[in-house]
Write a protein that holds these residues in place. Sequence first.
Motif, short mmCIF file in Angstrom:
data_model
loop_
_atom_site.label_atom_id
_atom_site.label_comp_id
_atom_site.label_asym_id
_atom_site.label_seq_id
_atom_site.Cartn_x
_atom_site.Cartn_y
_atom_site.Cartn_z
N GLY A 1 -98.39 18.15 11.51
CA GLY A 1 -97.01 18.48 11.19
C GLY A 1 -96.02 17.59 11.93
N GLY B 1 -90.61 19.64 9.14
CA GLY B 1 -91.74 19.50 8.22
C GLY B 1 -91.44 20.07 6.85
N LYS C 1 -89.69 17.37 5.11
CA LYS C 1 -90.50 16.15 4.98
C LYS C 1 -91.20 16.10 3.63
#
Length: 80
Positions: free
Chosen positions: A24, A76, A79
């Motif tokens: 992560g 994350g 992302k």
Amino acid sequence: MGLLYALLIGAAAGWLAGKIMKGGGFGTLLNIILGIVGGLVGNWLFGILGVHIADGVVGDLITGVIGAIVILFVAGLFKK
């Protein structure tokens, strides 16, 4: 001296959070930067919740790691 202390604890917290998150993370350098920000987030979050982990370096490191994990988790999400 306080700024240097905060940077060192944040860097260590970011590195540890990157290891804990396994996959992560965003690479060592960005994890360290996010750890520094995470230390601020952890202090703010625990202040609002009224939680006190511990005093000294260990307490600051735990707070920073938890804050960095929160930051890495949220980052994350963006992302993907």
